[in-house]
Design an enzyme around this catalytic site. Structure first.
Site, PDB file in Angstrom:
ATOM      1  CB  ILE A 161     -39.646 -77.872  91.133  1.00  0.00           C
ATOM      2  CG1 ILE A 161     -39.461 -79.258  91.755  1.00  0.00           C
ATOM      3  CG2 ILE A 161     -38.393 -77.472  90.350  1.00  0.00           C
ATOM      4  CD1 ILE A 161     -39.329 -80.384  90.752  1.00  0.00           C
ATOM      5  CG  ASP A 180     -49.060 -73.107  87.467  1.00  0.00           C
ATOM      6  OD1 ASP A 180     -48.090 -73.727  87.924  1.00  0.00           O
ATOM      7  OD2 ASP A 180     -50.197 -73.611  87.350  1.00  0.00           O
ATOM      8  CG  ASP A 263     -32.451 -84.457  84.229  1.00  0.00           C
ATOM      9  OD1 ASP A 263     -31.361 -85.055  84.128  1.00  0.00           O
ATOM     10  OD2 ASP A 263     -33.274 -84.683  85.140  1.00  0.00           O
ATOM     11  CD  GLU A 268     -35.984 -90.525  80.656  1.00  0.00           C
ATOM     12  OE1 GLU A 268     -35.959 -91.260  81.667  1.00  0.00           O
ATOM     13  OE2 GLU A 268     -36.178 -89.288  80.711  1.00  0.00           O
ATOM     14  CG  HIS A 291     -35.124 -88.868  84.423  1.00  0.00           C
ATOM     15  ND1 HIS A 291     -36.233 -89.359  83.777  1.00  0.00           N
ATOM     16  CD2 HIS A 291     -35.606 -88.171  85.497  1.00  0.00           C
ATOM     17  CE1 HIS A 291     -37.338 -88.989  84.424  1.00  0.00           C
ATOM     18  NE2 HIS A 291     -36.970 -88.270  85.468  1.00  0.00           N
ATOM     19  CB  ILE A 292     -29.238 -87.083  87.215  1.00  0.00           C
ATOM     20  CG1 ILE A 292     -28.725 -85.898  86.386  1.00  0.00           C
ATOM     21  CG2 ILE A 292     -28.771 -88.414  86.631  1.00  0.00           C
ATOM     22  CD1 ILE A 292     -27.228 -85.703  86.458  1.00  0.00           C
ATOM     23  N   GLY A 293     -32.256 -85.139  87.743  1.00  0.00           N
ATOM     24  CA  GLY A 293     -32.667 -83.952  88.473  1.00  0.00           C
ATOM     25  C   GLY A 293     -32.812 -84.191  89.963  1.00  0.00           C
ATOM     26  N   GLY A 294     -33.414 -85.302  90.320  1.00  0.00           N
ATOM     27  CA  GLY A 294     -33.603 -85.632  91.731  1.00  0.00           C
ATOM     28  C   GLY A 294     -32.618 -86.657  92.250  1.00  0.00           C
TER      29      GLY A 294
END
Length: 410
Positions: A161, A180, A263, A268, A291-294
């Site tokens: 991503i 990273d 998100d 949750e 939680h709708i990223g995907g």
């Protein structure tokens, strides 16, 4: 490691948390009786629901624990129809010969597009403008609204991503910095930062795309927010538990952080309609999404196809390609044979012992493949269809055997 004896494969699958219908269709076509449920299940309910089930599909809210695995001896594989697998006890699953598969790439584009949309929305102050319009307030002003072109974006976590976000952000004219813990090659003109602190002090927008490893709990808190430049923007579309939301609210209320988009959350709701509780509710300059990223039709269809195919391939051929907890092996099928799938402790001499047992019983090997991964070894062996149960008994009786299955190759 405990020994798991061969059990007849049951053609039953359980899919939880609104997994895309394409997964149901694919499993049904493969001969599975599929039960679907729209929500996550707690541990006790999941144990009850898994009775007689060989394949289970989950998303992020259902936890497959060691207790669940111990109570589900028929279970062959778990499909995580998402990127993360921290909701599954991977080690416990491996010890029982239960393969776990996920979809590491299928929703990458969807998450990236949401991140870009939220960066632009916050830069243009769209949440505030939208709320004012719905309240009947006309506020036509450029005050505080900015283009994203020329702004500095800091990406924390430069995986699938993060790298795709880097490319698209650069195409919009942003300057990209990334950090990273692994040694990652910069794409395009992105600049690698030697430390998280260096990144936070260099950029105007910070977006998190880290994985669900235990070490990332509480990864971003008071100290990290304090290091961010004044009036910066913050996004988290990775894992809810990596961010201290109390600290985030404090820095938003103080004005140090100009806006945030979140998100994912530490806790949750398990299903639609349940109350969502968060310290971030009620802040006008915070975009909250469930939680709708995907969660696009395209991504969920791809995930449904990909993970269900992996589950079927494992059940029908023993293929473990891209399994996150077992040695990766795939052996082309030989028609008219039976396949032995033998998961064992990774010690020297296992393959020789398997072949000795087969030879002593006059069983010919038509094809064979051994793969190892850490403490596990996995052998796929194609043999003729004529053999005695004694062969299987001896292979089961090997002290290193974890799970033995027989699969008809065709």
């Amino acid at each position: 490691m405990g020994k798991v004896l061969t059990l007849d494969t049951l053609n039953r699958a359980l899919l939880l948390e609104n997994i895309h219908p394409d997964a149901t269709a694919r499993l049904t076509k493969a001969g599975y009786e599929v039960r679907t449920m729209p929500r996550a299940l707690g541990e006790d309910d999941l144990i009850a629901a898994l009775h007689g089930v060989s394949l289970v599909g989950i998303r992020s809210q259902t936890h497959v624990t060691q207790r669940v695995l111990a109570a589900a001896p028929e279970l062959l594989a778990v499909g995580a129809f998402c990127i993360g697998t921290n909701q599954v006890d991977l080690a416990a699953a491996a010890r029982r010969g239960v393969a776990v598969f996920n979809a590491p790439f299928s929703n990458t584009r969807s998450v990236v597009e949401l991140a870009i949309a939220e960066i632009i929305s916050m830069a243009r102050r769209l949440p505030e403008k939208n709320a004012n319009m719905h309240a009947g307030v006309w506020d036509k002003s450029s005050r505080g609204a900015h283009e994203v072109r020329g702004r500095k974006l800091g990406i924390v976590g430069y995986g699938n991503i993060g790298t795709q976000l880097s490319v698209i952000a650069e195409s919009l004219g942003m300057s990209v910095y990334f950090y990273d813990i692994a040694d990652k090659l910069a794409i395009g003109n992105a600049r690698r930062c030697s430390s998280l602190e260096d990144l936070l002090e260099s950029v105007e927008t910070v977006t998190l795309h880290v994985d669900g490893r235990a070490g990332n709990h509480g990864f971003f808190g008071e100290a990290e927010f304090a290091r961010m430049r004044p009036r910066s923007l913050f996004l988290n579309l990775s894992r809810g538990f990596v961010v201290d939301h109390v600290a985030l609210r404090r820095h938003i209320e103080s004005g140090h952080i100009a806006g945030a988009a979140v998100d994912v959350f530490p806790a949750e709701p398990k299903g639609n309609g349940e109350e969502f509780v968060s310290e971030l509710r009620g802040l006008s300059n915070v975009i909250l999404t469930p939680h709708i990223g995907g969660s696009t039709e395209e991504a969920q269809q791809d995930i449904g196809d990909f993970v269900s195919t992996k589950l079927i391939d494992f059940a029908e051929s023993g293929a473990t390609s891209m399994s996150v907890n077992m040695p990766n092996a795939a052996l082309p099928a030989v028609p008219g044979t039976h396949r032995l799938s033998h998961l064992h402790q990774n010690v020297p001499g296992v393959l020789a012992t398997i072949n000795r047992v087969l030879a002593e019983h006059g069983v010919n090997v038509e094809g064979q493949l051994l793969r190892t991964r850490d403490e596990l070894g996995y052998v796929l062996t194609d043999i003729g269809t004529t053999y005695s149960e004694d062969v299987l008994d001896e292979l089961r009786a090997m002290g290193v055997t974890i799970r033995l299955r027989t699969i008809e190759s065709g």
